[in-house]
Design a protein around this motif. Sequence first.
Motif, PDB file in Angstrom:
ATOM      1  N   LYS A 156      33.353   1.778  42.666  1.00 51.74           N
ATOM      2  CA  LYS A 156      33.761   3.170  42.443  1.00 51.74           C
ATOM      3  C   LYS A 156      32.761   3.909  41.542  1.00 51.74           C
ATOM      4  O   LYS A 156      32.484   5.085  41.746  1.00 51.74           O
ATOM      5  CB  LYS A 156      35.183   3.228  41.865  1.00 51.74           C
ATOM      6  N   LYS A 157      32.233   3.196  40.576  1.00 48.62           N
ATOM      7  CA  LYS A 157      31.241   3.838  39.705  1.00 48.62           C
ATOM      8  C   LYS A 157      29.977   4.230  40.475  1.00 48.62           C
ATOM      9  O   LYS A 157      29.265   5.144  40.091  1.00 48.62           O
ATOM     10  CB  LYS A 157      30.877   2.926  38.540  1.00 48.62           C
ATOM     11  N   LEU A 158      29.722   3.519  41.552  1.00 50.33           N
ATOM     12  CA  LEU A 158      28.555   3.887  42.371  1.00 50.33           C
ATOM     13  C   LEU A 158      28.792   5.163  43.175  1.00 50.33           C
ATOM     14  O   LEU A 158      27.857   5.744  43.711  1.00 50.33           O
ATOM     15  CB  LEU A 158      28.199   2.756  43.342  1.00 50.33           C
ATOM     16  N   THR A 159      30.048   5.591  43.288  1.00 51.28           N
ATOM     17  CA  THR A 159      30.293   6.828  44.047  1.00 51.28           C
ATOM     18  C   THR A 159      29.896   8.072  43.252  1.00 51.28           C
ATOM     19  O   THR A 159      29.803   9.159  43.816  1.00 51.28           O
ATOM     20  CB  THR A 159      31.776   6.974  44.462  1.00 51.28           C
ATOM     21  N   TYR A 196      37.854  11.298  39.793  1.00 57.06           N
ATOM     22  CA  TYR A 196      37.651  10.490  38.591  1.00 57.06           C
ATOM     23  C   TYR A 196      36.171  10.165  38.380  1.00 57.06           C
ATOM     24  O   TYR A 196      35.655  10.253  37.272  1.00 57.06           O
ATOM     25  CB  TYR A 196      38.435   9.183  38.719  1.00 57.06           C
ATOM     26  N   TYR A 197      35.509   9.819  39.480  1.00 56.18           N
ATOM     27  CA  TYR A 197      34.114   9.372  39.355  1.00 56.18           C
ATOM     28  C   TYR A 197      33.103  10.473  39.628  1.00 56.18           C
ATOM     29  O   TYR A 197      31.932  10.199  39.843  1.00 56.18           O
ATOM     30  CB  TYR A 197      33.871   8.156  40.265  1.00 56.18           C
ATOM     31  N   HIS A 198      33.568  11.734  39.619  1.00 56.22           N
ATOM     32  CA  HIS A 198      32.647  12.849  39.843  1.00 56.22           C
ATOM     33  C   HIS A 198      31.868  12.579  41.132  1.00 56.22           C
ATOM     34  O   HIS A 198      30.635  12.625  41.159  1.00 56.22           O
ATOM     35  CB  HIS A 198      31.678  12.960  38.650  1.00 56.22           C
ATOM     36  N   SER A 199      32.610  12.293  42.182  1.00 55.75           N
ATOM     37  CA  SER A 199      31.989  11.762  43.405  1.00 55.75           C
ATOM     38  C   SER A 199      31.921  12.786  44.522  1.00 55.75           C
ATOM     39  O   SER A 199      32.475  13.883  44.425  1.00 55.75           O
ATOM     40  CB  SER A 199      32.803  10.566  43.904  1.00 55.75           C
ATOM     41  N   LEU A 200      31.252  12.366  45.585  1.00 55.45           N
ATOM     42  CA  LEU A 200      31.192  13.168  46.811  1.00 55.45           C
ATOM     43  C   LEU A 200      32.181  12.617  47.828  1.00 55.45           C
ATOM     44  O   LEU A 200      32.016  12.781  49.037  1.00 55.45           O
ATOM     45  CB  LEU A 200      29.767  13.122  47.386  1.00 55.45           C
ATOM     46  N   SER A 201      33.219  11.946  47.331  1.00 53.31           N
ATOM     47  CA  SER A 201      34.124  11.224  48.237  1.00 53.31           C
ATOM     48  C   SER A 201      34.795  12.131  49.262  1.00 53.31           C
ATOM     49  O   SER A 201      35.104  11.689  50.360  1.00 53.31           O
ATOM     50  CB  SER A 201      35.175  10.454  47.435  1.00 53.31           C
ATOM     51  N   LEU A 247      33.531  14.215  51.082  1.00 55.86           N
ATOM     52  CA  LEU A 247      32.667  14.303  52.257  1.00 55.86           C
ATOM     53  C   LEU A 247      32.664  13.012  53.068  1.00 55.86           C
ATOM     54  O   LEU A 247      32.239  12.989  54.210  1.00 55.86           O
ATOM     55  CB  LEU A 247      31.217  14.591  51.834  1.00 55.86           C
ATOM     56  N   TYR A 248      33.079  11.907  52.435  1.00 56.48           N
ATOM     57  CA  TYR A 248      32.888  10.609  53.093  1.00 56.48           C
ATOM     58  C   TYR A 248      34.166   9.848  53.386  1.00 56.48           C
ATOM     59  O   TYR A 248      34.233   9.086  54.341  1.00 56.48           O
ATOM     60  CB  TYR A 248      31.936   9.730  52.258  1.00 56.48           C
ATOM     61  N   ASN A 249      35.168   9.996  52.531  1.00 57.97           N
ATOM     62  CA  ASN A 249      36.373   9.205  52.741  1.00 57.97           C
ATOM     63  C   ASN A 249      37.550   9.872  52.022  1.00 57.97           C
ATOM     64  O   ASN A 249      37.646   9.814  50.802  1.00 57.97           O
ATOM     65  CB  ASN A 249      36.129   7.786  52.221  1.00 57.97           C
ATOM     66  N   LYS A 250      38.431  10.486  52.803  1.00 61.14           N
ATOM     67  CA  LYS A 250      39.529  11.262  52.209  1.00 61.14           C
ATOM     68  C   LYS A 250      40.499  10.365  51.421  1.00 61.14           C
ATOM     69  O   LYS A 250      41.061  10.770  50.413  1.00 61.14           O
ATOM     70  CB  LYS A 250      40.318  12.000  53.302  1.00 61.14           C
ATOM     71  N   GLU A 251      40.662   9.145  51.907  1.00 66.58           N
ATOM     72  CA  GLU A 251      41.552   8.227  51.214  1.00 66.58           C
ATOM     73  C   GLU A 251      41.020   7.924  49.814  1.00 66.58           C
ATOM     74  O   GLU A 251      41.747   7.970  48.823  1.00 66.58           O
ATOM     75  CB  GLU A 251      41.625   6.941  52.038  1.00 66.58           C
ATOM     76  N   GLU A 252      39.723   7.649  49.755  1.00 64.06           N
ATOM     77  CA  GLU A 252      39.086   7.397  48.473  1.00 64.06           C
ATOM     78  C   GLU A 252      39.194   8.633  47.583  1.00 64.06           C
ATOM     79  O   GLU A 252      39.479   8.544  46.386  1.00 64.06           O
ATOM     80  CB  GLU A 252      37.610   7.021  48.684  1.00 64.06           C
ATOM     81  N   PHE A 253      38.967   9.780  48.187  1.00 67.10           N
ATOM     82  CA  PHE A 253      39.046  11.039  47.458  1.00 67.10           C
ATOM     83  C   PHE A 253      40.431  11.199  46.823  1.00 67.10           C
ATOM     84  O   PHE A 253      40.543  11.458  45.621  1.00 67.10           O
ATOM     85  CB  PHE A 253      38.750  12.195  48.425  1.00 67.10           C
ATOM     86  N   ASP A 254      41.478  11.015  47.623  1.00 72.28           N
ATOM     87  CA  ASP A 254      42.843  11.181  47.088  1.00 72.28           C
ATOM     88  C   ASP A 254      43.109  10.195  45.955  1.00 72.28           C
ATOM     89  O   ASP A 254      43.705  10.550  44.937  1.00 72.28           O
ATOM     90  CB  ASP A 254      43.875  10.990  48.208  1.00 72.28           C
ATOM     91  N   GLU A 255      42.630   8.974  46.142  1.00 68.69           N
ATOM     92  CA  GLU A 255      42.827   7.971  45.076  1.00 68.69           C
ATOM     93  C   GLU A 255      42.149   8.407  43.783  1.00 68.69           C
ATOM     94  O   GLU A 255      42.693   8.265  42.695  1.00 68.69           O
ATOM     95  CB  GLU A 255      42.210   6.629  45.491  1.00 68.69           C
ATOM     96  N   GLN A 256      40.934   8.938  43.930  1.00 72.98           N
ATOM     97  CA  GLN A 256      40.182   9.324  42.722  1.00 72.98           C
ATOM     98  C   GLN A 256      40.813  10.537  42.037  1.00 72.98           C
ATOM     99  O   GLN A 256      40.832  10.628  40.812  1.00 72.98           O
ATOM    100  CB  GLN A 256      38.716   9.605  43.064  1.00 72.98           C
ATOM    101  N   VAL A 257      41.330  11.476  42.828  1.00 67.52           N
ATOM    102  CA  VAL A 257      41.991  12.638  42.232  1.00 67.52           C
ATOM    103  C   VAL A 257      43.252  12.192  41.487  1.00 67.52           C
ATOM    104  O   VAL A 257      43.524  12.628  40.366  1.00 67.52           O
ATOM    105  CB  VAL A 257      42.319  13.701  43.314  1.00 67.52           C
ATOM    106  N   ALA A 258      43.984  11.257  42.114  1.00 66.58           N
ATOM    107  CA  ALA A 258      45.215  10.767  41.484  1.00 66.58           C
ATOM    108  C   ALA A 258      44.896   9.989  40.206  1.00 66.58           C
ATOM    109  O   ALA A 258      45.562  10.160  39.171  1.00 66.58           O
ATOM    110  CB  ALA A 258      45.981   9.880  42.461  1.00 66.58           C
ATOM    111  N   ALA A 259      43.864   9.167  40.259  1.00 68.11           N
ATOM    112  CA  ALA A 259      43.490   8.380  39.079  1.00 68.11           C
ATOM    113  C   ALA A 259      43.074   9.295  37.938  1.00 68.11           C
ATOM    114  O   ALA A 259      43.393   9.050  36.759  1.00 68.11           O
ATOM    115  CB  ALA A 259      42.337   7.429  39.429  1.00 68.11           C
ATOM    116  N   HIS A 260      42.387  10.375  38.299  1.00 70.11           N
ATOM    117  CA  HIS A 260      41.943  11.322  37.283  1.00 70.11           C
ATOM    118  C   HIS A 260      43.135  12.028  36.657  1.00 70.11           C
ATOM    119  O   HIS A 260      43.229  12.144  35.423  1.00 70.11           O
ATOM    120  CB  HIS A 260      40.969  12.336  37.905  1.00 70.11           C
TER     121      HIS A 260
END
Lengths: 409, 420
Positions: free
Chosen positions: B342-345, B107-112, B114-127
Amino acid sequence: MLGWEFPPYFAGGVGTVCYSLTKALAQRDVEVTYIMPSGPRNVSADFVNLMVADNLIADGRIKLAKIASLLGAYEGMPEYQAWYEKVLRETGGKAGKLYGHNLLTEIERFAEKVAMIVQELGIEFDVIHAHDWTTFPAAMKLKELTGKPMVVHVHITEFDKTGGNHADPRVYAIERKGMLFADRVLTVSNLIKNRCVHQYFIDPNKISVVYNAVEFNQRPALPETFQIKAQDKVVLFLGRVTLQKGPDYFLEAARKVLEVDPNVKFIMAGSGDMLPRMIERAAEMGIGKKVIFPGFVAREEGDKLYRMADLFVMPSVSEPFGLVPLEAMYQGTPVIISKQSGISEVLNNALKVDFWDVEDIANKILAALHYGTMHQQLRHEGNIEVQSFNWDSVAQEVQQIYHEVSGAW
Amino acid sequence: MVSICFYFQVHQPERLRKYSVFDIGNQRNYYDEVKNREVMQKVAKKCYLPMNALLLKLIQRHKGRFKVSFSLSGTAMEQFERFAPEVLESFKALARTGCVEFLAETYYHSLSFLYNKEEFDEQVAAHAAKIKELFGQQPTVFRNTELIFSNELAHHMEEQGFKAILAEGADHILGWKSPNFLYTAVTAPKIKLLLKNYKLSDDVAFRFSNKGWNEHPLTVDKYSEWINNVNGNGNVINLFMDYETFGEHQWEDTGIFEFMERLPDDLLRHPDNDFKTPSEVAEAYEPVGVLDIHNFVSWADIERDLSAWLGNKMQHTSIDELYRIRDKVLASGDAQLINDWKKLTTSDHFYYMCTKWFSDGDVHKYFNPYDTPYEGYIAFMNVLNDMVLRVKAAPEKTALQLTEQPSKLLVTAPEGKKRW
């Protein structure tokens, strides 16, 4: 080359630049006859020496011609007047016959002398290169006399010296005439180039920007610890304490920093007409104990200060080029520079501010002092970057311009 | 048979304003709304609106034979809603044609990743939820931020049930192999890899108006011929590029819109060519080989690696600190704070701190809202320090501290009060 006194007798930046450029040109096999006003040391003798400058540069390609004259690189009318009167007193009035009674007549007299010497000694050359307005009339005279192409090098203009107010129209007229008369105008930054275009109405196509470089001293061997740094971090201002250098903005920023971080000391090194006022002002602000005023410092002292400081700040209101930050970076000290400086056009690893934006200056001082990663990066990258400012590449550009102007002739 | 697969990246970050040390504890508006609005409206006018209109026209003209795909970042979609709702409408119109596929991303066009898979999954789901809400599609093909890819990502996305993933067809991962076929990753036998044909993509995206290029000007005839040459020697040509190529990187007066208008006619004239979206490509073709991509690749710069975002210590420190406070930010229960975090990611914040472009001064500088990368770092760290104060002020009263603080007085003073 018509320029200013070489070290160790130079008054400031322009002397250093002339010296370094001449040396670098000679190393590229350019023969330079360097003519300069020698100051009042030769008051009794109105003559010129044409000498091989072996004592300065072990290289036969530079010849020095000193002309007794009271001209100085930075003076305006009143400074000249004061000096003239002092010399007059010291020589019991004899100097009155030797020097012009005011700056403008002295400039004319210098021009006549230069023309005379060049003819008498049969000095041969292909290009005339003159540094800043006081030598422009001499250059014009030589061009008239010999038909050789003329290059003027603008390090600073009357507008920069006066902060845009009360520029002397007589100085302006000589500056402009010199630029018009020249085949090429060299400026030390785009800032000065724009000035020449918009305030002197010079064709931008005949202006070339040639940035200065810097010759680095050896890094001084220093003890690793400084007493002053036991408690506090150190932020340094180094330069003439004059309106142009923005010392008042430095103090305002210091106050803002100290409001949120008392463990910082500020050093304002240098002398100038605003120094007494700055000392008073620091006391008024109640930060007198936190600001140190060591007065004028020689080059070696300066290097020590750079090494001691955690951060160097140059908040200049107007800075045609700005060598000092490069010296600080060479000593491993990160710098904050004003966007109103020529150097900010080319420097990457520096923090940049508008000189009037005191809050931003304070913001960046605090960030640079406390964001260790960034401080380290500025220090490291800056130290590498600064080494790219070398005189040989400048001399190469200038040599190219010499070829262009003589070819076009 | 060769299929042409267009994928356009649409992203706009929420740029931070020049947030000062003195704003910490006093200001919570972190974003440069003036600049963000200005950029969005400018790009909308020069690129999104005219190009969406052109694509719609082409889809209608070719009656379903012309197809494209998009990846829209969440931060871009939110800014469409705020600053340019007409752009969103034009994407919806494209979605309704059935010829446009929307891909999944963070969602946030992030590098998540690389840093946090949980955050990554959340962002993919939100997107995915946002795409579903706006365009009624459930994405099945994934593309990571800036085409960052590795074996590990392939494995992870396969487990999440995606059927294909997009990556850069970099020379150093392909070797002698062609990007014009499908592959799988050694760690993920089921998920199909679509690799960018960077030569043909960059001919349009980067070189189209470059007069120093020996193929300039790029005509439709010439480009179609290059594509047709692949026929018999590949299944798919993946043309992946930033959507801003059209009208923004390549200005209208370069003829880029005319080029795109004529290209489908020319390509479809050849009976063996067709256009497919990424999921159709994955349906239609079988992988021809297995790739082993241990190190991350991306589509950025010449290096095709992570050095644009993680090339210097400032970038590492700022992103490490950001992810270090994640748990405590989430635990605060403060929705606004979590949203700000999240926007900072967004990867752009780290891109702005990149110093490697000093040597080749190029696109990085063009997109950087700051005078120097150092200012990017200062603004980011100042905002992060303010967030720490907000975490501490939350009901849990969490003890939290960054390793880099601009002043003890600013970041340890009692919460809720102006400090000077």
